[in-house]
Design a protein around this motif. Structure first.
Motif, PDB file in Angstrom:
ATOM      1  N   TRP A 143       4.799   3.333   1.192  1.00 16.19           N
ATOM      2  CA  TRP A 143       4.791   3.196   2.649  1.00 16.19           C
ATOM      3  C   TRP A 143       3.481   2.620   3.172  1.00 16.19           C
ATOM      4  O   TRP A 143       3.350   2.381   4.373  1.00 16.19           O
ATOM      5  CB  TRP A 143       5.109   4.542   3.291  1.00 16.19           C
ATOM      6  N   PRO A 187       4.982  -4.514   5.443  1.00 16.95           N
ATOM      7  CA  PRO A 187       6.390  -4.375   5.844  1.00 16.95           C
ATOM      8  C   PRO A 187       7.339  -5.323   5.116  1.00 16.95           C
ATOM      9  O   PRO A 187       8.443  -4.923   4.740  1.00 16.95           O
ATOM     10  CB  PRO A 187       6.344  -4.664   7.345  1.00 16.95           C
ATOM     11  N   GLU A 208      10.695  -4.303   3.060  1.00  9.05           N
ATOM     12  CA  GLU A 208      12.017  -4.845   3.408  1.00  9.05           C
ATOM     13  C   GLU A 208      12.672  -5.491   2.197  1.00  9.05           C
ATOM     14  O   GLU A 208      13.897  -5.369   2.000  1.00  9.05           O
ATOM     15  CB  GLU A 208      11.877  -5.855   4.547  1.00  9.05           C
ATOM     16  N   ASN A 213       6.547   2.334  20.318  1.00  9.49           N
ATOM     17  CA  ASN A 213       6.591   1.455  19.169  1.00  9.49           C
ATOM     18  C   ASN A 213       7.572   0.303  19.359  1.00  9.49           C
ATOM     19  O   ASN A 213       7.318  -0.807  18.888  1.00  9.49           O
ATOM     20  CB  ASN A 213       6.915   2.252  17.905  1.00  9.49           C
ATOM     21  N   HIS A 219       6.128  -3.427  18.975  1.00 15.78           N
ATOM     22  CA  HIS A 219       6.776  -4.394  18.103  1.00 15.78           C
ATOM     23  C   HIS A 219       7.374  -5.536  18.922  1.00 15.78           C
ATOM     24  O   HIS A 219       7.355  -6.695  18.494  1.00 15.78           O
ATOM     25  CB  HIS A 219       7.867  -3.714  17.277  1.00 15.78           C
ATOM     26  N   SER A 260      12.730  -3.442  14.993  1.00 17.42           N
ATOM     27  CA  SER A 260      11.593  -2.531  14.805  1.00 17.42           C
ATOM     28  C   SER A 260      12.010  -1.202  14.192  1.00 17.42           C
ATOM     29  O   SER A 260      11.273  -0.618  13.399  1.00 17.42           O
ATOM     30  CB  SER A 260      10.884  -2.273  16.141  1.00 17.42           C
ATOM     31  N   ILE A 306      12.382   5.606  11.099  1.00 20.42           N
ATOM     32  CA  ILE A 306      12.814   5.000   9.845  1.00 20.42           C
ATOM     33  C   ILE A 306      13.998   5.730   9.230  1.00 20.42           C
ATOM     34  O   ILE A 306      14.964   5.110   8.775  1.00 20.42           O
ATOM     35  CB  ILE A 306      11.643   4.971   8.842  1.00 20.42           C
ATOM     36  N   ASN A 314      16.229   1.775   9.089  1.00 19.39           N
ATOM     37  CA  ASN A 314      15.562   0.481   8.992  1.00 19.39           C
ATOM     38  C   ASN A 314      16.327  -0.466   8.072  1.00 19.39           C
ATOM     39  O   ASN A 314      16.447  -1.663   8.346  1.00 19.39           O
ATOM     40  CB  ASN A 314      14.125   0.661   8.479  1.00 19.39           C
ATOM     41  N   LEU A 339      -1.076  -0.552  11.466  1.00 21.25           N
ATOM     42  CA  LEU A 339       0.158   0.209  11.323  1.00 21.25           C
ATOM     43  C   LEU A 339      -0.098   1.677  11.020  1.00 21.25           C
ATOM     44  O   LEU A 339      -1.073   2.023  10.345  1.00 21.25           O
ATOM     45  CB  LEU A 339       1.026  -0.402  10.220  1.00 21.25           C
ATOM     46  N   ASN A 385       7.996   4.002  12.182  1.00 23.37           N
ATOM     47  CA  ASN A 385       7.511   2.630  12.033  1.00 23.37           C
ATOM     48  C   ASN A 385       6.576   2.349  13.202  1.00 23.37           C
ATOM     49  O   ASN A 385       6.922   1.677  14.165  1.00 23.37           O
ATOM     50  CB  ASN A 385       8.678   1.649  12.017  1.00 23.37           C
TER      51      ASN A 385
END
Length: 439
Positions: A20, A24, A28, A276, A280, A314, A318, A346, A413, A420
């Protein structure tokens, strides 16, 4: 932008905190590999001092699986815990064991009562406070000059709106925001002190320090709400606390403890989701100026779909956990009673089987069946419409008065496997952006 190397399945370890901390785009790519597997992958739980770990969990990463599990709450239970992979110890459940960790009928009872927080009459009053707060925030941003979009704008609006709703005194609001950051910043040194809790760097002392800070924050928020509850029972006003403590739905009412837990849920979830999504969102519009131009051509007609796309891309929350109440088969995978699954929203929101070009930010995307507010079912986000209104009003105020506002640097972040989050985001409005903000 350089392509991201496709990871090997055996190298993907969702339980490891190090995963984590990766960029990002790398995360992904890992979830894309997991979605391509014939069935959900099982991961061992991470051993953390003072927290009793279970055997592990299945990662539900496909949209269809997340939706089915969300709808079928009788099998995929939120009890004993949904907001932690490991069961919450009793000393933590006291403050964080809100209705998101309950099944019906207990969940339905509390939801019936707290839904009064989101009636048309309450939201109409909130609308006035929301617009006033957004105007004041932009006034101060202009006066102070550009700097950090999160601390100057995104983190302020939802806290002000929720505190207005609850009747929290102005002098308490900075403290509320600080405690909120601590609760959801577990493991991030900026909010809980110490050093970053990497998988190999977990120590008893570091874990104890983080847990004590989180517990202290929960205690402070819980007791703030309980003090207000006692006051409003004696002298009710027009705020939400007065409505909730004096509500009697089918002979049921909230206890002070239930109100305290609900307040923590409301201020934490309401704050983090909206702040957030807005942070984002500014990045998405900065990196995709053609989408920003499209929005400004017809703000009223396009802001609704734009908000849905911001939330999809965004996915501020999560994942949540569910626990199987009985043996069950779903999409070819057999589960046993007691198995844990994590619903990775996500990943579901970038499922190639549901979303065409899922990594593309497209404010005209339709349909857009994202699960950014949770999947369909009894635990769908109660405050989703309030969050949508906050994002709508804030971006209208920003883009109307500061048409050149853009992210001017890389975001910092939040270190988290749950939220997130963006802690800091440089912004500028004194000149048009040159090129695109890098990710």
């Amino acid at each position: 932008m350089a392509a991201v190397e496709t990871p090997v399945l055996t190298e993907i370890k969702l339980s490891d905190l190090d995963f984590w901390a990766r960029p990002p785009r790398e995360r992904e790519a890992a979830f894309a590999v997991l979605r391509a597997q014939p069935r959900p992958t099982f991961f061992r739980e991470l051993n953390v001092p003072f927290i009793k770990a279970g055997a592990g969990f299945f990662a539900l990463v496909r949209h269809a699986d997340v939706v089915e599990a969300s709808r079928n709450a009788e099998v995929f239970s939120s009890e004993p815990c949904s907001n932690s992979v490991a069961d919450l110890p009793g000393y933590m459940a006291r403050y964080f064991g809100s209705m998101i960790n309950m099944d019906d009928p207990r969940h339905a009872k509390i939801r019936r009562i707290v839904s009064r927080a989101f009636t048309p009459r309450v939201l109409a009053k909130t609308e006035e406070d929301l617009q006033a707060s957004a105007t004041r925030i932009v006034d101060e941003l202009i006066a102070d000059g550009p700097g950090d979009f999160v601390t100057q704008v995104a983190a302020r609006l939802p806290v002000q709106v929720i505190c207005d709703m609850m009747g929290i005194p102005e002098r308490q609001r900075e403290k509320v925001l600080r405690h909120t950051n601590t609760i959801l910043g577990l493991g991030d040194p900026e909010y809980t002190g110490g050093r970053e809790m990497s998988t190999t760097g977990i120590t008893r002392l570091g874990t104890l320090n983080a847990l004590l800070r989180v517990m202290a924050a929960g205690y402070q928020l819980n007791h703030l709400a309980m003090r207000l509850a006692r006051e409003r029972r004696k002298n009710p006003g027009e705020d939400l606390v007065s409505v909730l403590v004096n509500a009697n739905v089918d002979g049921e009412h909230l206890t002070d403890q239930e109100l305290g837990s609900f307040f923590i849920l409301l201020v934490v979830a309401g704050n983090e989701t909206t702040r957030n999504a807005m942070s984002h969102g500014l990045r998405f519009f900065t990196k995709n100026p053609e989408q920003r131009d499209l929005l400004l051509e017809d703000f009223d007609g396009r802001i609704g779909p734009a908000i849905e796309e911001i939330v999809r891309m965004s996915t501020p929350v999560i994942q949540f956990r569910r626990t199987l109440t009985r043996d069950y088969e779903m999409n070819g995978q057999g589960y046993k009673a007691g198995d844990k699954v994590l619903l990775f929203y996500n990943s579901a929101n970038r499922d190639e089987a549901v979303f065409e070009n899922p990594d593309r930010f497209d404010i005209t995307r339709s349909p857009n069946p994202h699960v950014g507010f949770g999947g369909p079912g009894p635990h769908f986000c109660l405050g989703a419409n309030l969050a949508r209104r906050e994002i709508n009003v804030m971006f209208r105020e920003l883009f109307t008065r500061l048409p050149d506002l853009h992210a001017s640097g890389r975001p910092e972040l939040l270190y988290s496997n749950f939220i997130n989050g963006i802690k800091h985001l440089p912004c500028d409005f004194t000149r048009p952006p040159v090129g695109k903000e890098t990710s």
